[in-house]
Design a protein around this motif. Structure first.
Motif, PDB file in Angstrom:
ATOM      1  N   THR A   1     -11.498  -9.155   1.257  1.00  0.00           N
ATOM      2  CA  THR A   1     -11.630  -7.783   0.741  1.00  0.00           C
ATOM      3  C   THR A   1     -10.302  -7.280   0.201  1.00  0.00           C
ATOM      4  O   THR A   1     -10.226  -6.706  -0.896  1.00  0.00           O
ATOM      5  N   GLU A   2      -9.237  -7.506   0.975  1.00  0.00           N
ATOM      6  CA  GLU A   2      -7.907  -7.081   0.546  1.00  0.00           C
ATOM      7  C   GLU A   2      -7.497  -7.823  -0.722  1.00  0.00           C
ATOM      8  O   GLU A   2      -6.903  -7.255  -1.638  1.00  0.00           O
TER       9      GLU A   2
ATOM     10  N   ASN B   1       0.833  -1.217   0.000  1.00  0.00           N
ATOM     11  CA  ASN B   1       0.000   0.000   0.000  1.00  0.00           C
ATOM     12  C   ASN B   1       0.862   1.259   0.000  1.00  0.00           C
ATOM     13  O   ASN B   1       0.504   2.264  -0.623  1.00  0.00           O
TER      14      ASN B   1
ATOM     15  N   CYS C   1      -8.059  -6.233  -8.385  1.00  0.00           N
ATOM     16  CA  CYS C   1      -8.351  -5.058  -9.220  1.00  0.00           C
ATOM     17  C   CYS C   1      -7.072  -4.419  -9.758  1.00  0.00           C
ATOM     18  O   CYS C   1      -6.994  -4.036 -10.933  1.00  0.00           O
TER      19      CYS C   1
ATOM     20  N   GLU D   1      -9.493  -9.076  -3.056  1.00  0.00           N
ATOM     21  CA  GLU D   1     -10.256  -8.558  -4.200  1.00  0.00           C
ATOM     22  C   GLU D   1      -9.689  -7.212  -4.665  1.00  0.00           C
ATOM     23  O   GLU D   1      -9.655  -6.914  -5.870  1.00  0.00           O
ATOM     24  N   LYS D   2      -9.239  -6.395  -3.703  1.00  0.00           N
ATOM     25  CA  LYS D   2      -8.636  -5.103  -4.050  1.00  0.00           C
ATOM     26  C   LYS D   2      -7.353  -5.310  -4.860  1.00  0.00           C
ATOM     27  O   LYS D   2      -7.127  -4.644  -5.885  1.00  0.00           O
TER      28      LYS D   2
END
Length: 626
Positions: A108-109, A78, A115, A111-112
């Motif tokens: 969630t992380e 990040n 992307c 899937e991010k």
């Protein structure tokens, strides 16, 4: 690492203009990662280099991911995305970050990151695709994982291994086997994954067949099968396979040793456990958290609490499990005050206790009859630490109250439990009824137990004993008939003793041991000497309608007595005899072992299902309170 620090110092003080500092940073990070020195990896990245390129970022993320530091892997990723001067991520970046998402099971992380994979055009890369598939399997999105696999234009052996592993993870072992059988190329990982899956679901026969069929094996393959045996409580088999591994000349690693130490702990195989301790020291292996905990637990469960404390003292890193092992070990060996002191030190070190810690503390209170202290710890769980007591904690408190004769309080506690009491909780109260001869309450408790488990042998045995003591012989006979008609049998007593690194197993009245004649000769000698020393067999413990002499014969061949006799004929005078038993030591064996320890002038250590008994010179460490 000392040499690495010197090189880094030279590179910092006298930098070479012709060499890009990024190249040196990558090398430094790689060596630190190989030594699992993650702290220094971060120091190199943050302070050695001012403008890291993509190779440095990838080296950092790979180092963190391969050492299971998932949180920092995602943190630095990040940070890379948020820094305007940082290089754009590539396929090597994403494989490390996806591994971290899979390790944390953060959907969630994950899937991010997916992307970003699409954004930077890396979705078609084989390595990234494999990592995505693996990640989705591990976060529980099996449908997406299978879709990603099906849409792959090119697959390699890692792709197929990922599918096999994913099916195993989701519990679809049959599908995994179908894929495995159809694979054109199988790697050691493929075989080990299937072995682990079969073992996890208790299919040890199939796991062992695959293990035996492997064309070649590495340490991971052996670990999979050894851990499978240990996980399924086949401890003797785990140790036997470990010995085969040594014969093949393959050096065990820390994963192997953790599984074998677990088996040693359950069987009381102290000699093998000590050998592993020596092996660790001779090889200079780091006593990390898992290996250190396993070694300390082995010593504690083998009754060597002093050695367990030494291992604990050597550990550079300790967690709540480390502290709980020592607290529980002290409790099991009757050192209640030390257990309480250890808990206080744990709090001073700002380690938050968990439910296992409190089980240890409650056990310590139970074994010495500290009722009020136990109730204080029980209240502390929820009020101070927010730990909701489990049924096991309630069982421990019921046992504590029942042993102290506070049967009304014990029954009231059971009736007020927010969770449904199980057989063990009611059984703890039944034990108190047995001790204090509260037959009315005992009959009521038995009804509760039989409603939960109609085949509970202890309840029938209790009722038969109660009816016999009250002269209600017809009721006692009917109770035994009910047992026979329902096919209810008592759990057979089993004891283990380790001699010359071999664990020997004995059942009551065992006639299978190769040294049978010598063992029974020793039993007869002990009986003769014990009677001269004032021993009187507790024949009332034998339910069968046989004469007194036959009852004495039955008591003399309880499994722990056979194990003690074998220990006496197999070891030199003065050697401590260590026994592990699957059930609670009966009153007769407890009295007998006290006298035997004085007759033979040896310490005899018996671990039953609830605690340790250290017999020495006619006395027991439990002070006859167990």
């Amino acid at each position: 690492m000392r040499h690495l620090y010197q090189i880094q110092a030279q590179a910092t003080i006298n930098p070479l203009p012709s060499i890009d500092p990024n190249i040196i940073a990558v090398k430094l990070i790689g060596v630190c990662a190989d030594h699992a020195n993650i702290r220094h990896v971060a120091l190199v990245f943050n302070h050695f280099i001012t403008a890291p390129n993509i190779f440095v970022y990838n080296a950092l993320l790979k180092a963190l991911a391969q050492n299971n530091d998932w949180q920092h892997t995602i943190y630095y990723f990040n940070r890379q995305l948020g820094s305007p001067n940082a290089p754009a991520p590539d396929e090597y970046t994403f494989t490390s970050v996806l591994k971290a998402c899979a390790g944390l099971a953060q959907v969630t992380e994950g899937e991010k990151v997916h992307c970003f994979v699409a954004k930077y055009g890396c979705e078609g890369n084989l390595f990234v695709r494999n990592s995505l598939t693996d990640m989705y399997f591990k976060v529980g999105n099996f449908g997406i994982a299978r879709k990603l696999f099906d849409e792959m234009g090119v697959r390699d052996v890692v792709s197929w291994n990922t599918l096999v592993s994913g099916y195993c993870l989701s519990g679809q072992v049959d599908k995994a086997r179908w894929v495995f059988d159809g694979m054109a190329e199988k790697t050691l990982f493929s075989w080990s994954t299937m072995i682990t899956a079969y073992a996890k679901f208790g299919e040890l026969g199939e796991a062992r067949r695959l293990f035996d069929e492997m064309p070649e094996r590495n340490v991971v393959s052996w670990n999979a099968m050894i851990a499978g045996y240990a996980h399924n409580e086949k401890y003797a088999e785990a140790i036997g396979l470990f010995r085969q591994m040594q014969q093949y000349g393959l050096a065990p690693n820390d994963v192997t040793l953790v599984s074998v130490l677990s088996a040693c702990a359950h069987l009381g195989a102290l000699d093998l456990g000590k050998w592993i301790d020596k092996f660790i020291r001779q090889r200079g292996m780091e006593l990390g958290l898992f290996l250190g905990n396993a070694l300390a637990d082995m010593y504690a469960k083998c009754g060597s609490i002093a050695e367990a404390k030494l291992v604990f003292g050597k550990m550079h890193q300790r967690d709540v499990i480390s502290w709980s092992i020592i607290i529980t070990g002290l409790a099991m060996n009757g050192h209640a005050d030390e257990a309480f002191g250890c808990f206080n030190k744990m709090i001073e070190h700002e380690v938050k206790p968990n439910d296992i810690t409190f089980m240890g503390l409650l056990t310590a209170c139970t074994h010495v009859g500290l009722v009020d202290k136990g109730l204080e710890y029980f209240d502390m769980m929820d009020k101070i630490y927010g730990i909701f007591p489990k049924v096991e904690h309630y069982g421990c408190v019921v046992d504590l109250l029942s042993r102290a004769g506070r049967l009304v309080e014990a029954e009231d506690l059971i009736n007020s439990m927010p969770v449904k009491p199980n057989v063990i909780v009611w059984g703890a109260l039944l034990g108190g009824c047995r001790i204090y001869k509260d037959t009315e309450r005992g009959e009521r408790v038995v009804q509760h137990i039989l409603e939960l488990d109609s085949d509970h042998s202890g309840s029938y045995v209790y009722l038969a004993n109660v009816y016999t003591s009250m002269g209600r012989l017809d009721d006692a006979a009917n109770c035994r008939l009910r047992m026979r008609d329902k096919g209810v049998t008592k759990t057979p007593g089993c004891s283990w003793i380790e001699v010359d690194n071999i664990v020997h197993e004995f059942f009551m009245g065992d006639l299978s041991h190769p040294q049978l004649d010598k063992i029974y000769w020793m039993i007869r000698e002990l009986r003769r000497k014990m009677k001269l020393a004032g021993y009187k067999p507790k024949t009332d413990l034998v339910l069968h309608t046989i004469d007194e002499e036959e009852k004495e014969d039955a008591l003399s061949v309880h499994s722990e007595k056979l194990a003690i006799a074998f220990g006496l004929i197999s070891t030199s005078p003065g050697t401590t005899i260590r026994i592990v038993k699957n059930l609670r030591v009966c009153n007769d064996c407890h009295d007998a072992t006290k006298i035997i320890s004085k007759i033979v002038e040896r310490e005899i250590i018996v671990r039953d299902r609830s605690r340790f008994h250290h017999f020495n010179n006619g006395k027991c460490s439990c002070n006859d309170y167990w």
